[in-house]
Design an enzyme around this catalytic site. Structure first.
Site, PDB file in Angstrom:
ATOM      1  N   TYR A 465       0.729  -0.936   0.329  1.00  0.00           N
ATOM      2  CA  TYR A 465       0.505  -0.400   0.143  1.00  0.00           C
ATOM      3  C   TYR A 465       0.664   1.613  -0.134  1.00  0.00           C
ATOM      4  O   TYR A 465       1.033   2.049  -1.008  1.00  0.00           O
ATOM      5  CB  TYR A 465      -1.018   0.040   0.930  1.00  0.00           C
ATOM      6  CG  TYR A 465      -1.934   1.559   1.455  1.00  0.00           C
ATOM      7  CD1 TYR A 465      -2.421   0.880   0.612  1.00  0.00           C
ATOM      8  CD2 TYR A 465      -2.082   1.983   1.996  1.00  0.00           C
ATOM      9  CE1 TYR A 465      -4.066   1.897  -0.030  1.00  0.00           C
ATOM     10  CE2 TYR A 465      -2.587   3.419   1.993  1.00  0.00           C
ATOM     11  CZ  TYR A 465      -3.825   3.070   1.336  1.00  0.00           C
ATOM     12  OH  TYR A 465      -4.704   4.418   0.887  1.00  0.00           O
ATOM     13  N   ASP A 628     -18.226   3.302  -8.238  1.00  0.00           N
ATOM     14  CA  ASP A 628     -16.841   3.989  -7.153  1.00  0.00           C
ATOM     15  C   ASP A 628     -16.574   5.519  -7.017  1.00  0.00           C
ATOM     16  O   ASP A 628     -16.590   5.811  -8.135  1.00  0.00           O
ATOM     17  CB  ASP A 628     -15.323   3.173  -7.324  1.00  0.00           C
ATOM     18  CG  ASP A 628     -14.596   3.144  -6.502  1.00  0.00           C
ATOM     19  OD1 ASP A 628     -14.635   4.478  -5.942  1.00  0.00           O
ATOM     20  OD2 ASP A 628     -13.190   2.688  -6.977  1.00  0.00           O
ATOM     21  N   HIS A 663     -15.899   0.993  -4.119  1.00  0.00           N
ATOM     22  CA  HIS A 663     -14.806   1.267  -3.489  1.00  0.00           C
ATOM     23  C   HIS A 663     -14.019  -0.233  -2.535  1.00  0.00           C
ATOM     24  O   HIS A 663     -12.744   0.449  -2.604  1.00  0.00           O
ATOM     25  CB  HIS A 663     -13.907   2.725  -3.184  1.00  0.00           C
ATOM     26  CG  HIS A 663     -12.614   2.916  -2.726  1.00  0.00           C
ATOM     27  ND1 HIS A 663     -12.127   3.203  -4.072  1.00  0.00           N
ATOM     28  CD2 HIS A 663     -11.467   2.940  -1.957  1.00  0.00           C
ATOM     29  CE1 HIS A 663     -10.636   3.396  -4.011  1.00  0.00           C
ATOM     30  NE2 HIS A 663     -10.519   3.225  -1.900  1.00  0.00           N
TER      31      HIS A 663
END
Length: 698
Positions: A465, A628, A663
């Site tokens: 990430y 999203d 999302h």
């Protein structure tokens, strides 16, 4: 393998001038998700992806095993309000967890809120709740089809009946009840224009007070910064009910201002506690007008200070809990003491301190584990007036065990063991430290079956990430477990830009230093290839959101390092991300493409703009959701179309677009299982673990 027959994506002549550089944007039309041309392209792409995946022989066995392993009782940490206990539970395969109310933390109880009854397909989720102090009323938010937009309602706990109160157009909000239960504070934005809910910029939230039984239009405006549309205020109330604490962030910048309203003051004026954006600030609790605050002011890895509202000048702050070598991630005030959650090399350590900062004890935690949030509220629950706290622990092989700790006696007990149908003893997790390109020590967790040894052939699932000061800690995910069961190695990298080691670690991976994040991740891939575990064509990389940007940037910079790439809901167009929904807020980590000094940083790594025609890219499966409204799907659409046009090799470039999904928040279990099966099947086929049956796809 021959090149796939990709759907035609029209190339328009759209160009933009960025500080003298002419940048083409031929697929900008794909930003309009519901345009007929875009819809037709999505349908054709999904059909191609389905045909490709249907030829992977392991797809159905993987889906069956995912379904089987997902079917276990899971629960969050129980929490008490007014003598009632509450807990989120999922007995296995329900699309959404159910909130139960009980008489005791270990009682069976009864369902209070079942989101599965709100939509036949499970796409209505409950992203946030808040109960009154006496446990009689529940405020809960719903979101539809994965959207970040929230609608709040109020339910009576005793009857299970909803009142007429409805609050709309809230985002990223948790309400705060007044101690008397008369109403709650919340923040909301202006309603977007009809039809543009998933594209319009989300700015200028305001804090309101909603009195029960009234219409939203009658709500009292408490706090607003109309001249600062990028300020994001949020309200909470203190444990004693006396104060409203208004914390203000600038987008996703880490620093906050803090202001306070004394509800005993007839004037109701807003008083500054921390009037500027000088540091991270999170109010933990108060004793009278003394506020205890978690901050990185003067402490890269955070500390606790006391600030007197009547004399809040920085020079008069008192240090309560000093900074240590570990990252103080969060702190709670339970049973008259601080329970401090530290990260030691990205795994959790719990320490108890008295109100004056005196160290009391460490709460035992399993090795290489972390506090695990599921699905709402906190991973650790307690009350200021109660000595009993509960917390949820996860690891890469612990699906979520629940523990209690008595702050008075020091006793820690296992309340509920992990429920997943795996044998933790059959697996092993270790932590290695990879030397980065500049000598930085980059932690990485490796989890495997105990009988798997380095042989240079092991298929690797490498996840990362590296952004927004968010740490990656040991966490159980069913797809991880299935990958490991099937003989793969799971590698989770802790990259700069995350929150594992404090402010300096975050700063070293953002703005002008964002390339460090990609370099760290690629260093981990190189280490896996030279360590005896694997080789480049057996390494698959995956990340979501900012992690989708991560893997997209690494793929376009060094495609030779990977055998497969799976970017999910990724930020791929670094020149236009700030023009949609909440994207403007991300300049804290990325920089501003409209700034002449910062534009070159973004242009240098923007995945969309660094695709090279004729390059041989690894097999790629782009994943996104059509609803999203955080990272709009146009990012993924444009990236996939450009990659397909540029691909100089035979490896497939596919995109999977989930319908009625956003999302990731609140995604129904059935959809998560289906997309997880496709992701793992794709990785196995792309990395050569299994061979596709071309006849099956015809």
């Amino acid at each position: 393998m021959s090149r796939l027959p990709y759907p035609t994506a029209r190339m328009a002549d759209t160009v933009e001038d960025h500080f003298g550089e002419t940048v083409p944007d031929p697929y900008r039309w794909l930003e309009v998700t519901d345009a007929p041309e875009t819809v037709a392209w999505i349908e054709a792409e999904n059909a191609l992806t389905e045909r490709w995946l249907s030829a992977v022989p392991s797809r159905d066995p993987i889906r069956r095993r995912l379904t089987e392993l997902w079917d276990y009782p899971n629960a969050g940490a129980p929490f008490e309000r007014g003598g009632r206990w509450f807990q989120f539970r999922n007995p296995g395969l329900l699309n959404q967890p159910i909130l139960f109310v009980m008489d005791a933390p270990d009682a069976e109880g009864r369902p209070l809120l079942d989101p599965n009854a709100l939509a036949d397909d499970g796409t209505t989720a409950v992203p946030a709740i808040r109960l009154t102090d006496d446990g009689s009323l529940l405020a809960y938010a719903t979101s539809d089809a994965g959207s970040d937009w929230m609608t709040w309602r109020v339910r009576e706990v005793a009857t299970g009946i909803d009142r007429e109160d409805v609050i709309e157009w809230s985002k990223f909000c948790v309400v705060a009840w007044r101690s008397d239960g008369s109403g709650f504070y919340y923040d909301a934005m202006d309603a977007p224009a009809e039809g543009s809910e998933f594209l319009d910029e989300s700015r200028t939230p305001r804090v309101f007070f909603h009195r029960l039984g009234t219409k939203q239009i009658e709500d009292e405006l408490i706090f607003a910064t109309e001249d600062e549309p990028e300020w994001l205020p949020g309200a909470d109330t203190t444990d004693d009910g006396r104060f409203v604490v208004i914390s203000i962030a600038r987008g996703t910048f880490p620093e906050q201002q803090v202001h306070v309203i004394d509800l005993t003051d007839p004037e109701g004026s807003v008083r500054p506690l921390v009037p500027d954006f000088s540091a991270r600030m999170a109010v933990i609790t108060n004793v009278g007008t003394t506020f205890y605050v978690l901050t990185d002011d003067g402490a890269d890895r955070q500390r606790i200070v006391a600030i007197d509202l009547d004399d809040p000048g920085h020079a008069r702050w008192r240090e309560i809990v000093a900074e240590t070598d570990d990252m103080l991630s969060e702190a709670h005030f339970f049973g008259g003491r601080f329970v401090c959650h530290y990260l030691h090399d990205a795994h959790s350590v719990l320490r108890v301190h008295e109100l004056d900062g005196t160290f009391v004890r460490e709460i035992p935690m399993p090795e290489l584990s972390a506090l695990g949030v599921w699905p709402l509220e906190h991973a650790m629950e307690g009350r200021a007036e109660s000595h009993l706290t509960h917390f949820r622990v996860t690891s890469f092989v612990d699906s979520g065990s629940i523990w209690s700790h008595d702050l008075a006696t020091g006793e820690t007990a296992l309340v509920r063991p992990a429920g997943a149908g795996i044998d933790p003893a059959a697996f092993v997790t270790e932590q290695v430290f990879v030397p980065g390109d500049d000598g930085t020590r980059v932690p990485m967790f490796l989890t495997r079956r105990r009988d798997i040894v380095p042989n240079g052939e092991t298929p690797v699932y490498l996840y990362g990430y590296g952004g927004y000061g968010i740490p990656l800690t040991p966490a159980f995910k069913v797809p991880y477990a299935v990958w490991i069961e099937r003989g793969g190695l799971l590698a989770v990298a802790n990259l700069r830009g995350g929150g594992e080691y404090g402010r300096a670690w975050h700063d070293a991976g953002r703005l002008a230093h964002k390339q460090n994040v990609f370099d760290d991740f690629m260093a981990c891939a190189r280490w896996l290839a030279r360590s005896g575990w694997s080789r480049p064509d057996r390494i698959g990389i995956n990340g979501a959101s900012n992690g989708g940007l991560l893997v997209g940037a690494c793929e376009t910079q060094h495609p030779e390092l990977f055998g497969a790439v799976v970017p999910e809901v990724g930020v791929m167009d670094m020149l236009r991300f700030h023009k949609f929904t909440i994207g403007w807020a991300w300049t804290s980590d990325f920089g501003d493409p409209d700034d002449a000094e910062q534009y070159p940083w973004l242009r240098a790594y923007s995945p969309l703009h660094n695709i090279r025609a004729g390059a041989r890219y690894p097999a790629t499966l782009v994943m996104t959701g059509d609803h999203d409204d955080r990272v709009v799907p146009g990012h993924s659409f444009k990236f996939a179309a450009a990659m397909q046009a540029a691909q100089g090799g035979d490896a497939p470039i596919l995109i999977r677009v989930e319908t009625s999904a956003g999302h990731g928040m609140g995604k129904p279990t059935a959809k998560v299982i289906a997309e997880s099966a496709d992701k793992l099947a794709f990785l196995e086929a792309a990395l050569g673990v299994v061979e596709r049956d071309e006849n099956a796809a015809s």
